[in-house]
Motif scaffolding. Sequence first.
Motif, PDB file in Angstrom:
ATOM      1  N   LEU A  41       0.808  -1.209   0.000  1.00  0.00           N
ATOM      2  CA  LEU A  41       0.000   0.000   0.000  1.00  0.00           C
ATOM      3  C   LEU A  41       0.848   1.268   0.000  1.00  0.00           C
ATOM      4  N   ARG A  42       2.051   1.183   0.547  1.00  0.00           N
ATOM      5  CA  ARG A  42       2.894   2.369   0.646  1.00  0.00           C
ATOM      6  C   ARG A  42       3.745   2.547  -0.611  1.00  0.00           C
ATOM      7  N   THR A  43       4.364   1.460  -1.076  1.00  0.00           N
ATOM      8  CA  THR A  43       5.212   1.516  -2.265  1.00  0.00           C
ATOM      9  C   THR A  43       4.718   0.463  -3.245  1.00  0.00           C
ATOM     10  N   PRO A  44       3.754   0.801  -4.075  1.00  0.00           N
ATOM     11  CA  PRO A  44       3.142  -0.182  -4.980  1.00  0.00           C
ATOM     12  C   PRO A  44       4.174  -0.943  -5.804  1.00  0.00           C
ATOM     13  N   GLY A  45       3.958  -2.251  -5.893  1.00  0.00           N
ATOM     14  CA  GLY A  45       4.824  -3.097  -6.703  1.00  0.00           C
ATOM     15  C   GLY A  45       6.015  -3.674  -5.977  1.00  0.00           C
ATOM     16  N   PHE A 107       4.007 -21.134  11.163  1.00  0.00           N
ATOM     17  CA  PHE A 107       4.064 -20.039  10.186  1.00  0.00           C
ATOM     18  C   PHE A 107       4.676 -18.810  10.827  1.00  0.00           C
ATOM     19  N   ALA A 108       5.519 -18.123  10.068  1.00  0.00           N
ATOM     20  CA  ALA A 108       6.086 -16.849  10.531  1.00  0.00           C
ATOM     21  C   ALA A 108       6.051 -15.849   9.392  1.00  0.00           C
ATOM     22  N   ASN A 109       5.859 -14.592   9.741  1.00  0.00           N
ATOM     23  CA  ASN A 109       5.841 -13.550   8.732  1.00  0.00           C
ATOM     24  C   ASN A 109       7.246 -13.081   8.400  1.00  0.00           C
ATOM     25  N   GLY A 110       7.456 -12.753   7.131  1.00  0.00           N
ATOM     26  CA  GLY A 110       8.750 -12.268   6.669  1.00  0.00           C
ATOM     27  C   GLY A 110       8.832 -10.757   6.704  1.00  0.00           C
ATOM     28  N   SER A 111       9.445 -10.164   5.670  1.00  0.00           N
ATOM     29  CA  SER A 111       9.694  -8.726   5.629  1.00  0.00           C
ATOM     30  C   SER A 111       8.423  -7.976   5.236  1.00  0.00           C
ATOM     31  N   LEU A 112       7.647  -7.592   6.253  1.00  0.00           N
ATOM     32  CA  LEU A 112       6.359  -6.958   6.006  1.00  0.00           C
ATOM     33  C   LEU A 112       6.488  -5.501   5.585  1.00  0.00           C
ATOM     34  N   GLY A 113       7.350  -4.777   6.283  1.00  0.00           N
ATOM     35  CA  GLY A 113       7.433  -3.352   6.013  1.00  0.00           C
ATOM     36  C   GLY A 113       6.088  -2.695   6.238  1.00  0.00           C
ATOM     37  N   GLY A 114       5.863  -1.606   5.548  1.00  0.00           N
ATOM     38  CA  GLY A 114       4.550  -0.971   5.638  1.00  0.00           C
ATOM     39  C   GLY A 114       4.151  -0.467   4.262  1.00  0.00           C
ATOM     40  N   MET A 115       3.273  -1.121   3.532  1.00  0.00           N
ATOM     41  CA  MET A 115       2.356  -2.005   4.217  1.00  0.00           C
ATOM     42  C   MET A 115       2.010  -3.145   3.266  1.00  0.00           C
ATOM     43  N   ILE A 116       2.496  -4.354   3.521  1.00  0.00           N
ATOM     44  CA  ILE A 116       2.218  -5.520   2.687  1.00  0.00           C
ATOM     45  C   ILE A 116       0.922  -6.155   3.174  1.00  0.00           C
ATOM     46  N   THR A 117      -0.053  -6.253   2.299  1.00  0.00           N
ATOM     47  CA  THR A 117      -1.382  -6.693   2.692  1.00  0.00           C
ATOM     48  C   THR A 117      -2.008  -7.527   1.586  1.00  0.00           C
TER      49      THR A 117
END
Length: 213
Positions: A41-45, A107-117
């Motif tokens: 959502l923050r940096t598309p693609g 299960f564990a989440n990886g490099s989510l940053g803001g905002m992978i959805t």
Amino acid sequence: ALDEVVERRAALSVKRASDAARPARTFFARASLPKGIVRNLRTPGHFDDAIDVLEARDVKDGRPLARFVDFACHPETLGDRAYLLTADFPGVVRAETERARGGTTVFANGSLGGMITPDVDDSADVRERVAFFESMGRRIADLANEAIANAPSVAIERVAHHRREIELRADSALARYISRVGLIEPRRRGPTGGVVTEVGRVDLGPLSLVLIP
């Protein structure tokens, strides 16, 4: 207190796992999730499409004992308009990998940053959102299962864990406000007034896992 209950049960789970430990071989695989399932959502693609799988199999009969599945996406498919209690797509990943291969999945989440959805339509209703995360979870599980089924073994001769406390600057006025009024739990402050947290690293033979706040 609830936190004490969680701590006791977590410690009991670790003990039970240790008591049930057996010799195993480890296998590692990586798959890629196709586009159109998650978005930034923050940096598309920009997002990490890797699905990493580490699996342990019994030395005697090759039966899968457990696996670790890592993928980067916030489990928030239902959005902020639903009142259901759900494990979202990670719950489907766990169920489908265990059904197909046996053993236990973590299960564990990886490099989510803001905002992978999840890339679900903003106008989707609850029924459509549930269908989306079920489909998403099955897709991730299918790719993980396919990748690990043909994966090479990985020798783990050394296991190590390292951690270090760090101080992060609290330069957000909004973050300081919601902390001051008690909307989030209190955080220990460092020498310069920043928030104290920690980073870590786990080494499993040739594999390294980075632990970040």
